[in-house]
Design an enzyme around this catalytic site. Structure first.
Site, PDB file in Angstrom:
ATOM      1  N   GLU A 166       0.852  -1.142   0.020  1.00  0.00           N
ATOM      2  CA  GLU A 166      -0.214  -0.072  -0.085  1.00  0.00           C
ATOM      3  C   GLU A 166       0.948   1.322   0.015  1.00  0.00           C
ATOM      4  OE1 GLU A 166      -2.944  -0.168   3.197  1.00  0.00           O
ATOM      5  OE2 GLU A 166      -3.955  -1.713   2.452  1.00  0.00           O
ATOM      6  N   GLU A 362      -5.288  -8.596   1.541  1.00  0.00           N
ATOM      7  CA  GLU A 362      -5.992  -8.181   2.729  1.00  0.00           C
ATOM      8  C   GLU A 362      -7.487  -8.045   2.695  1.00  0.00           C
ATOM      9  OE1 GLU A 362      -4.098  -4.991   4.769  1.00  0.00           O
ATOM     10  OE2 GLU A 362      -2.049  -5.526   4.494  1.00  0.00           O
TER      11      GLU A 362
HETATM   12  C1  GBH Z   1      -4.212  -2.091   5.882  1.00  0.00           C
HETATM   13  O1  GBH Z   1      -4.425  -0.571   5.449  1.00  0.00           O
HETATM   14  C2  GBH Z   1      -2.844  -2.375   6.167  1.00  0.00           C
HETATM   15  O2  GBH Z   1      -2.033  -2.896   5.209  1.00  0.00           O
HETATM   16  C3  GBH Z   1      -2.745  -3.145   7.286  1.00  0.00           C
HETATM   17  O3  GBH Z   1      -1.515  -2.966   7.865  1.00  0.00           O
HETATM   18  C4  GBH Z   1      -3.730  -2.546   8.621  1.00  0.00           C
HETATM   19  O4  GBH Z   1      -3.564  -3.078   9.664  1.00  0.00           O
HETATM   20  C5  GBH Z   1      -5.101  -2.914   7.718  1.00  0.00           C
HETATM   21  O5  GBH Z   1      -5.448  -2.429   6.570  1.00  0.00           O
HETATM   22  C6  GBH Z   1      -6.258  -2.148   8.625  1.00  0.00           C
HETATM   23  O6  GBH Z   1      -6.425  -0.995   8.791  1.00  0.00           O
HETATM   24  O7  GBH Z   1     -10.384   6.981   5.714  1.00  0.00           O
HETATM   25  O8  GBH Z   1     -12.324   6.036   6.826  1.00  0.00           O
HETATM   26  O9  GBH Z   1     -12.248   6.402   4.303  1.00  0.00           O
HETATM   27  C7  GBH Z   1      -5.582  -0.246   5.176  1.00  0.00           C
HETATM   28  C8  GBH Z   1      -5.532   1.286   4.863  1.00  0.00           C
HETATM   29  C9  GBH Z   1      -7.945   1.319   4.926  1.00  0.00           C
HETATM   30  C10 GBH Z   1      -6.458   3.314   4.028  1.00  0.00           C
HETATM   31  C11 GBH Z   1      -9.189   2.504   4.511  1.00  0.00           C
HETATM   32  C12 GBH Z   1      -7.618   4.090   3.470  1.00  0.00           C
HETATM   33  C13 GBH Z   1      -9.804   4.608   3.973  1.00  0.00           C
HETATM   34  C14 GBH Z   1     -10.841   4.682   5.131  1.00  0.00           C
HETATM   35  N1  GBH Z   1      -6.730   1.744   4.351  1.00  0.00           N
HETATM   36  N2  GBH Z   1      -8.772   3.635   3.985  1.00  0.00           N
HETATM   37  S1  GBH Z   1     -11.431   5.953   5.428  1.00  0.00           S
END
Ligand code: GBH
Length: 460
Positions: A166, A362
């Site tokens: 990511e 994931e």
């Molecule tokens: C992943 O990131 C990671 O790879 C992992 O390490 C982490 O633990 C896991 O997911 C859970 O978070 O801002 O409310 O619109 C995910 C990261 C999640 C980033 C959703 C963008 C948007 C949500 N992404 N997020 S919001």
């Protein structure tokens, strides 16, 4: 509901990341990472939580692999902590750091579990950050050297290598809005970081290829972008911008040979791309890959909102785009639950970026466990019906995409264990296995037992 079956060779597994589970932060010569620093920066991580102990997986990996085997996992995606391998990010390798992953890989293979390596899941050596981190082009070169060093030790047993996890998060959250380490807040920096991250991927992919790796990949977190009002031309413009910044700015250089023109023009509002993009870079970044990892959690709804303030989620959309709050059920992270978004995303990737096999690297959800701590029902079971429903819905969504011809090779649940959820510390639980952080006791949740059956029957 109908019974559904997945393809014969479909891969079932789980994923984790080094900083989120390992602990042992001072052990065997590990250097400091930007997350060690960030955790100690007041106000950045919930309650000042750190990765010092985490799930103590560094010492308990063997028991954890035994649990994986019990659940029937066929693959396990973990990340390698760069500061364990090169404490300062460059120079000679630290053999004791490599020893850990060597033992882990042997243990996995002995149990018939295929290791999938992620080389970078956000824990940049602090020394490299002191020299600019991903704003410094040299970090990309160092990353390729590190990748080659890890391959030298593990390459005889690990078949699947992915470079970055990511880069959206590393760049926008790390350098754009400061929610993640290193905590910088500057949209121009985010765009510079994107390029150097992608360059690092390309150089590392080249190094792995030269070393004989057959499956090289990268994991992105593309999102399904939807308009607030499907009939609005303005909202369609917001979709185009957010899709560009979230998805195409990564996917196009990786899979289509270069950045999209509209994104180069957009970036130029903040910083001249010519200050960091050099002639051959796009060619380097477009190195062939055999696997595109997809992390999916939630779709994104947007509206065109000139002059809107306060949407700092996507540095670079200020005053133009409004991100809609969730209008339906959410997880404990506040993220909208919409499994159809996964079908739409997979179909779109298959259509616009054909030829590269996909894997869901994931997918999962944070929910508070219940009611384990109610003494009247404390029978040792960890009930997480919301998580089972989330996973069931998303697996059906993935299956729909498969049925429509998308080349999806596997599914890895996030996450094996409850763990350090970055800025949220330990208060958000994504695991299918519960971790009691006081005792480090692991308890498979109801979702783990459910997943075990899904794997056993290769379907739902
Ligand atoms: C992943 O990131 C990671 O790879 C992992 O390490 C982490 O633990 C896991 O997911 C859970 O978070 O801002 O409310 O619109 C995910 C990261 C999640 C980033 C959703 C963008 C948007 C949500 N992404 N997020 S919001």
């Amino acid at each position: 509901m109908n019974e559904i079956r997945f393809p014969e060779n479909f891969v079932w597994g789980a994923a984790t990341a080094a900083f989120q589970i390992e602990g042992a932060a001072q052990e065997d010569g590990r250097g400091a990472s930007i997350w060690d620093t960030f955790c100690r920066t007041p106000g950045k991580v919930y309650a000042g939580h750190t990765g010092d102990v985490a799930c103590d997986h560094y010492h308990r990996y063997s028991d954890d692999v035994a649990l994986m085997a019990e659940l029937g996992l066929q693959a396990y995606r973990f990340s390698v902590a760069w500061p364990r391998i090169q404490p300062d990010g460059t120079g000679p390798v630290n053999p004791r750091g490599l020893d850990f992953y060597d033992r882990l890989v042997d243990t996995l293979i002995a149990r018939g579990i295929d290791p999938i390596v992620t080389l970078y899941h956000w824990d940049l050596p602090q020394t490299l950050q002191d020299r600019g981190g991903w704003l410094n082009r040299e970090t990309a070169e160092h990353f390729a050297e590190y990748a080659a060093a890890v391959h030298t030790r593990l390459g005889d047993r690990v078949r699947t290598w992915t470079t970055l996890n990511e880069p959206w998060c590393s760049s926008y959250l790390g350098y754009g809005n400061g929610v993640h380490a290193p905590g910088q807040q500057d949209p121009a920096a985010a765009f510079t970081a994107i390029h150097h991250l992608l360059l690092g991927h390309g150089l590392a992919a080249g190094a792995l290829r030269a070393a004989g790796v057959q499956v090289v990949g990268i994991t992105l977190n593309p999102t399904d972008v939807q308009p607030a009002d499907p009939t609005s031309a303005d909202d369609a413009e917001a979709v185009r911008l957010v899709d560009g910044m979230h998805n195409r700015i990564f996917l196009d250089p990786l899979l289509k040979g270069g950045y999209p023109d509209d994104m180069l023009a957009h970036v130029a509002r903040y910083v001249d791309p010519a200050t960091f993009i050099r002639d051959e870079d796009e060619k380097t970044i477009a190195a062939p890959i055999e696997l595109l990892g997809i992390n999916y959690y939630s779709p994104t709804y947007v509206a065109w909102r000139p002059g809107a303030a306060g949407d700092d989620k996507y540095p670079g959309t200020e005053g133009r785009v409004h991100f809609l709050p969730a209008t339906g059920p959410v997880t404990d992270m506040g993220w909208l639950i919409e499994a159809d978004g996964l079908t739409r995303l997979l179909e779109r990737l298959g259509r616009d970026y054909p030829g590269v096999p996909l894997m869901i690297t994931e997918n999962g959800a944070a929910f508070a466990d219940r009611p384990r701590y109610d003494p009247s029902v404390d029978d040792g079971e960890v009930r997480d019906p919301d998580r089972i429903a989330y996973l069931d819905g998303h697996l059906r969504a993935a299956h729909t995409a498969l049925a429509r011809g998308v080349d999806l090779r596997g599914y890895l649940v996030w996450s094996l264990l409850d763990n350090f959820e970055w800025a949220e510390g330990y208060r958000k639980r994504f695991g299918i296995i519960h971790v009691d952080y006081l005792t480090q006791r692991r308890t498979p949740k109801a979702s783990a037992r459910w997943y075990q059956e899904v794997i056993a029957r290769n379907g739902l």
